[in-house]
Scaffold this active site. Structure first.
Site, mmCIF file in Angstrom:
data_model
loop_
_atom_site.group_PDB
_atom_site.id
_atom_site.type_symbol
_atom_site.label_atom_id
_atom_site.label_comp_id
_atom_site.label_asym_id
_atom_site.label_seq_id
_atom_site.Cartn_x
_atom_site.Cartn_y
_atom_site.Cartn_z
ATOM 1 N N ASP A 1 0.874 -1.155 0.000
ATOM 2 C CA ASP A 1 0.000 0.000 0.000
ATOM 3 C C ASP A 1 0.920 1.216 0.000
ATOM 4 O O ASP A 1 2.125 1.109 0.212
ATOM 5 C CB ASP A 1 -0.932 -0.028 1.231
ATOM 6 C CG ASP A 1 -2.157 0.840 1.013
ATOM 7 O OD1 ASP A 1 -3.168 0.628 1.696
ATOM 8 O OD2 ASP A 1 -2.100 1.736 0.128
HETATM 9 C C1 GLC Z 1 -4.324 4.269 -0.132
HETATM 10 C C2 GLC Z 1 -5.222 3.074 0.064
HETATM 11 C C3 GLC Z 1 -5.204 2.117 -1.091
HETATM 12 C C4 GLC Z 1 -4.994 2.892 -2.385
HETATM 13 C C5 GLC Z 1 -3.599 3.479 -2.344
HETATM 14 C C6 GLC Z 1 -3.312 4.356 -3.564
HETATM 15 O O1 GLC Z 1 -3.705 4.653 1.059
HETATM 16 O O2 GLC Z 1 -5.094 2.347 1.293
HETATM 17 O O3 GLC Z 1 -6.464 1.428 -1.081
HETATM 18 O O4 GLC Z 1 -5.126 2.033 -3.512
HETATM 19 O O5 GLC Z 1 -3.351 4.222 -1.166
HETATM 20 O O6 GLC Z 1 -4.135 5.472 -3.554
#
Ligand code: GLC
Length: 710
Positions: free
Chosen positions: A228
């Site tokens: 993430d």
């Molecule tokens: C965010 C989310 C994830 C998302 C990523 C990119 O913090 O937890 O679901 O795809 O970052 O935006």
């Protein structure tokens, strides 16, 4: 065309160490379109690689795309084929936007009713979660775009999401939290995103057992595992645990610059003072430490080669390495618009309908009340935000549908969903209190308006977002007071709830009908009108239990949000209806899992077993209008000494159309998942004995029973 199973080993061998390290972490997208970007290696004809959010539609800064309903609404259809179609549509919109991977579906189990991201997830049940995750993945991958099931695993709350440890037993992991991801892998997902949180003390980015031993070795996952954003705990720990790609791989400041993120966004909770110092969470690890780790041998060279091979292998699979990727892209097409409306209408759940208050007659004079009726309820806050090309508010949809008059009153202050982005519907916008006709929030004016109409339709909403959980399940602001005042004044009162998950409904006995439409997306008003006026039979069913806030198994602080940095999952497998159906449960749900009314009336015949993994039942529509029924089958296991099992577990379901006065024979496959249990020492076990199969309209409305043996 895609080149599945292309051998990229020669290509990997041709890369320098620096080139390999540049392929396993993100960089700033020079075009500024991608959420995640990997620069290519032009020397070897390796193109750029772009990843875009999210589960509800494709988010590209400054551009619009189809805003599909919340995932919890999609699950409420109990029709995975619709979810597969959504996956296809999102993939086409990704292609049209030059994005090679969609950062979705989100499929964490809905364990906590307060979780700020429940709208991005499917259900409290693993079979529904697995079916919908697999369907969306199949749809996305069928268009040569990569799906990214997220957030692996046990990311069931937003509070302290960067540091909290889900203290969860193996049985609950296997029976509840992992099945959705296993199904997504079996459906062909090209990547999996690790969660921010820890599981049993280890950050998911660094969790070797779950990332390598379970996901890759046990399930045979051959794609890449992506972190993430800023969710990589350490370079050596993550690389050797099985993480393959770090995102965004750049600093938070560089990301703000490249992507228009609101610098003050709560996107990354920095945690409390004692947990993580500010900035600590946003340092890219691979960018700064991986090369030296490989040179020192802390990260074996063949692990880096495997990381690169997994990424290039997926690029090859979708045709990106032989230059013929991207045909078939399409944005905001009539089909996508129609699908968005179908999903919203089919995902709408009729919770209550006294005396046939619904459907509305075409000529009824309507008082439409609520602070949000003049804008579509697109979704919650966070990375899933989508800006549609068009949207239909409840006011527009009902005015377009009715032959009667429609008077409007906001009643109370506007409820604002916080946004992560500069161009999002952020707090404090100057239009925050602009209401059509210059109306001002006034509960008495709303009650007077309701008094004058044939029926009052009150639309209420919550405001959930990534990065924060709800303090309470009560509706924000004075909406409960508004509903009560309107119900006192109106001849008939219909309440439409637009929420991201379960909410308290304190006025439910004072109103005539209640509709749960979740976050319906861009087609809000059209879908709502089609259900309220009976053009679509409300066939949505609850994928989560509605119950009094303090009756959920996670009501105790040590379970949610946890004490210190640990959330105890010691309810085990007794989540949702598994908890409320337990023999020793103290509380009754307000509306049970699987609940939903129809405008038609269905009668069930006897259930009969087909083979040993299916059951069939005749369903008759005894009304004079066509209808759609969601037939559900639950399995009740035999008692086994020393083993505590849920009273019942969903084994299968089908959404079926039954014409007025007709009878359909519905056959349901029974998922083996509902029969087996995970034993910490024996592994998966199916106890011998007689299993009762309950067939009905919900977990609490059983219409027929039969038995199967194992
Ligand atoms: C965010 C989310 C994830 C998302 C990523 C990119 O913090 O937890 O679901 O795809 O970052 O935006």
């Amino acid at each position: 065309m895609a080149s599945p199973d292309t051998d990229v080993s020669d290509l990997v061998d041709s890369l320098s160490l620096d080139e390999k390290c540049s392929l396993v972490r993100g960089a700033a997208d020079p075009e500024g379109t991608a959420t995640g970007y990997v620069p290519g290696v032009p020397r070897l004809d390796i193109p750029e690689f772009r990843l875009a959010d999210g589960p509800l539609g494709i988010r590209i800064p400054g551009r619009s795309s189809t805003a599909f309903p919340a995932s919890i609404a999609v699950a409420s259809t109990f029709d995975p084929e619709l979810a597969r179609r959504q996956g296809v549509a999102m993939a086409r919109e990704a292609k049209a936007s030059g994005q090679h991977a969609v950062l979705g579906p989100g499929l964490n189990l809905i364990r906590v009713p307060n979780c700020g991201r429940n709208f991005e997830y499917y259900a409290e049940d693993p079979v529904v979660t697995a079916d919908f995750a697999a369907a969306v993945v199949e749809g996305i991958q069928s268009e040569d775009v990569l799906a990214t099931p997220k957030h692996y695993v046990a990311n069931n709350q937003e509070t302290k999401r960067l540091v909290v440890s889900a203290e969860v037993g193996e049985r609950a992991l296997r029976e509840l939290y992992l099945p959705g991801f296993e199904a997504a892998v079996e459906a062909g997902a090209g990547s999996v995103m690790t969660a921010y949180n820890r599981v049993n003390g280890t950050h998911m980015s660094d969790h070797r057992r779950l990332v390598t031993e379970v996901l890759k070795d046990e399930w045979g996952f051959d794609g890449y595992v992506v972190s993430d954003w800023f969710g990589t705990e350490s370079a050596v720990g993550a690389a050797t645990a099985g993480l393959d790609l770090e995102m965004p791989g750049i600093s938070l400041e560089a990301l703000h610059e490249a992507f228009g993120l609101d610098p003050d966004a709560e996107m990354l909770e920095e945690g409390d003072d004692e947990s993580i110092p500010a900035g600590e969470t946003t340092t890219p690890r691979f960018a700064t430490e991986l090369k030296s780790a490989v040179e020192s041998g802390a990260v074996p060279a063949d692990r880096l080669d495997d990381m690169v091979a997994r990424i290039l292998g997926q690029m090859a699979r979708i045709g990106l390495l032989d230059g013929d990727w991207g045909d078939g892209g399409a944005l905001d097409t009539p089909d996508h618009r129609d699908l968005a409306e179908t999903l919203a209408a089919r995902g709408t759940v009729l919770l209550k309908n006294d005396d046939g208050s619904l459907p509305l007659s075409d000529d009824a004079d309507v008082a439409l009340v609520g602070p949000g009726v003049a804008e579509a309820m697109l979704g919650g806050g966070g990375s899933s935000e989508v800006t549609p090309a068009r949207e239909v508010s409840a006011l527009e949809g009902i005015r377009a549908r009715t032959d009667g008059s429609v008077a409007f009153e906001p009643g109370v202050e506007r409820v604002v969903t916080p946004s992560f982005f500069d161009d999002g519907p952020a707090d404090g916008d100057d239009h925050a209190d602009d209401f059509p006709g210059g109306k001002t929030p006034d509960i008495d004016a709303a009650a007077d308006c309701a008094r004058e109409a044939d029926v009052a339709v009150v639309v209420v909403r919550d405001a959930t977002t990534e990065g924060a959980d709800r303090e309470t399940l009560r509706l924000p602001g004075e909406q409960d007071e508004l509903v009560a005042a309107v119900a006192d004044a109106a001849a008939r009162t219909v309440v439409v709830v637009q929420s991201g998950g379960p909410v308290e409904l304190p006025w439910r006995d004072s109103v005539d009908a209640i509709v749960e439409s979740w976050y319906p997306g861009q087609a809000d008003g059209d879908a709502l009108a089609s259900v309220l006026y009976g053009d679509a039979d409300p066939s949505g069913r609850l994928p989560v239990t509605f119950a009094p806030e303090d009756s959920y198994p996670t009501a105790a602080e040590e379970r949610f949000p946890g004490v210190g940095e640990e959330a105890q999952y010691d309810e085990g497998v007794f989540v949702g209806y598994r908890h409320f159906d337990a023999a020793d449960a103290d509380d009754e749900p307000t509306y049970p899992f699987g609940h939903g009314l129809s405008y038609a009336t269905f009668e069930y015949g006897d259930a009969e077993v087909r083979g040993d993994d299916a059951v069939a039942v005749e369903v008759t529509n005894a009304s004079d209008r066509d209808g759609r029924e969601v037939v559900q089958a639950y399995v009740r296991p035999p008692a086994v000494a020393g083993v505590e099992r849920p009273m019942r577990e969903l084994a299968g379901y089908a959404a079926v159309e039954v014409a007025a006065g007709e009878t359909e024979t519905v056959e349901l496959s029974l998922s083996e998942h509902a029969f087996r249990r995970y034993d910490d020492s024996e592994g998966w076990t199916v106890d011998a004995g007689e299993y009762v199969v309950e067939v009905g309209r919900s977990s609490r409305d059983v219409r027929a029973e039969t038995t199967v043996s194992r």
